[in-house]
Scaffold this active site. Structure first.
Site, short mmCIF file in Angstrom:
data_model
loop_
_atom_site.label_atom_id
_atom_site.label_comp_id
_atom_site.label_asym_id
_atom_site.label_seq_id
_atom_site.Cartn_x
_atom_site.Cartn_y
_atom_site.Cartn_z
N GLY A 30 0.81 -1.21 0.00
CA GLY A 30 0.00 0.00 0.00
C GLY A 30 0.84 1.26 0.00
O GLY A 30 2.01 1.25 0.41
N ASN A 31 0.24 2.33 -0.49
CA ASN A 31 0.94 3.61 -0.54
C ASN A 31 -0.08 4.74 -0.67
O ASN A 31 -1.25 4.49 -0.97
CB ASN A 31 1.94 3.64 -1.71
CG ASN A 31 1.39 2.95 -2.94
OD1 ASN A 31 0.49 3.45 -3.58
ND2 ASN A 31 1.92 1.77 -3.25
N GLU A 78 5.07 2.38 -6.90
CA GLU A 78 3.84 2.68 -7.66
C GLU A 78 3.69 4.18 -7.95
O GLU A 78 2.59 4.63 -8.27
CB GLU A 78 2.61 2.16 -6.91
CG GLU A 78 2.58 0.66 -6.70
CD GLU A 78 2.37 -0.14 -7.97
OE1 GLU A 78 2.48 0.42 -9.08
OE2 GLU A 78 2.08 -1.34 -7.84
N HIS A 97 -3.57 3.79 -2.29
CA HIS A 97 -3.62 2.41 -2.80
C HIS A 97 -3.54 1.44 -1.61
O HIS A 97 -2.64 1.55 -0.79
CB HIS A 97 -2.45 2.17 -3.75
CG HIS A 97 -2.18 0.71 -4.00
ND1 HIS A 97 -3.18 -0.16 -4.41
CD2 HIS A 97 -1.05 -0.02 -3.88
CE1 HIS A 97 -2.65 -1.37 -4.53
NE2 HIS A 97 -1.37 -1.30 -4.21
N HIS A 99 -4.57 -2.83 -0.11
CA HIS A 99 -4.81 -4.22 -0.48
C HIS A 99 -6.06 -4.72 0.24
O HIS A 99 -6.09 -5.84 0.74
CB HIS A 99 -3.59 -5.08 -0.13
CG HIS A 99 -2.37 -4.73 -0.96
ND1 HIS A 99 -1.13 -5.26 -0.71
CD2 HIS A 99 -2.22 -3.92 -2.03
CE1 HIS A 99 -0.26 -4.77 -1.60
NE2 HIS A 99 -0.89 -3.95 -2.40
N HIS A 159 -4.56 -7.77 -6.90
CA HIS A 159 -3.67 -6.77 -6.30
C HIS A 159 -4.37 -5.92 -5.25
O HIS A 159 -4.17 -6.14 -4.06
CB HIS A 159 -3.05 -5.91 -7.41
CG HIS A 159 -1.96 -5.02 -6.92
ND1 HIS A 159 -1.13 -4.32 -7.75
CD2 HIS A 159 -1.57 -4.70 -5.65
CE1 HIS A 159 -0.26 -3.62 -7.02
NE2 HIS A 159 -0.53 -3.84 -5.75
ZN LIG Z 1 -0.02 -2.87 -3.99
#
Ligand SMILES: [Zn+2]
Length: 211
Positions: A30-31, A78, A97, A99, A159
């Protein structure tokens, strides 16, 4: 437009803690990023660090070509889709982002988000599901940016989820609502499936919310 960079760094750290605490990201997955409004500068979470315990100084500043302007660590791998979204969507200043397990799980089975609550009917109808693509590439960035036009979120099969907003709270809310709807859908699926809000009622709700 003025902005407080230290405040933005704090917002990103807090956001990642919230997402980690809610089980929507793992320590290394994640970001999130925030565009400093009116500029081409983006503050983004770093690659490889444990996301539940980030510090404001860990956040990396990049431009929309991925050049590091400030920071010790590498930006999230990403960064391509963050930059591609900011390039296309001038109304977006935050990208998250995750998961999210329920939302990603339903997409794995090809199940689309249905209008089962007010929020899903007015905010999240028609969330695109994108086929699996190798992460961290310019190609993925372009596909995400193309498909998120006119939407608050997209789901990448195998994803996770990407949500956008005018600010970080708006994007975070979308991530949370999506997971809530997905959990309800999953529970209902074990008892014969979810009842949907009738189409004519959705139209009335949209008029009420001026959507
Ligand atoms: Zn990811």
């Amino acid at each position: 437009m003025s902005y407080d960079e230290s405040e933005i760094r704090e917002q990103l750290v807090k956001c990642m803690k919230t997402l980690h605490g809610r089980g929507l990201i793992t320590g290394i997955g994640g970001n999130a990023s925030i565009r400093m409004e009116g500029t081409n500068e983006v503050l983004i979470t770093p690659s490889a660090l444990y996301k539940g315990e980030l510090k404001p100084d860990d956040i990396v500043k990049i431009d929309l070509e991925g050049n590091v302007l400030d920071g010790v660590f590498k930006p999230s791998i990403e960064w391509h889709f963050h930059a591609a979204i900011y390039n296309r969507r001038l109304d977006v200043n935050a990208v998250i982002h995750t998961h999210s397990p329920m939302t990603t799980g339903l997409a794995l089975a090809g199940k689309k988000i249905e209008p089962i609550t007010l929020e899903s009917a007015v905010m999240l109808a028609d969330v695109p599901i994108l086929e699996f693509r190798y992460p961290g590439t310019k190609e993925l960035g372009e596909i995400v940016a193309n498909n998120i036009m006119g939407h608050r979120a997209v789901i990448m099969q195998n994803h996770g989820v990407i949500a956008v907003g005018y600010d970080l709270i708006e994007a975070l809310t979308t991530i949370e609502v999506l997971e809530e709807i997905s959990t309800m859908t999953f529970v209902a699926s074990h008892f014969g499936g979810a009842k949907l809000i009738p189409a004519d009622q959705i139209e009335m709700i949209k008029k009420l919310y001026k959507i």
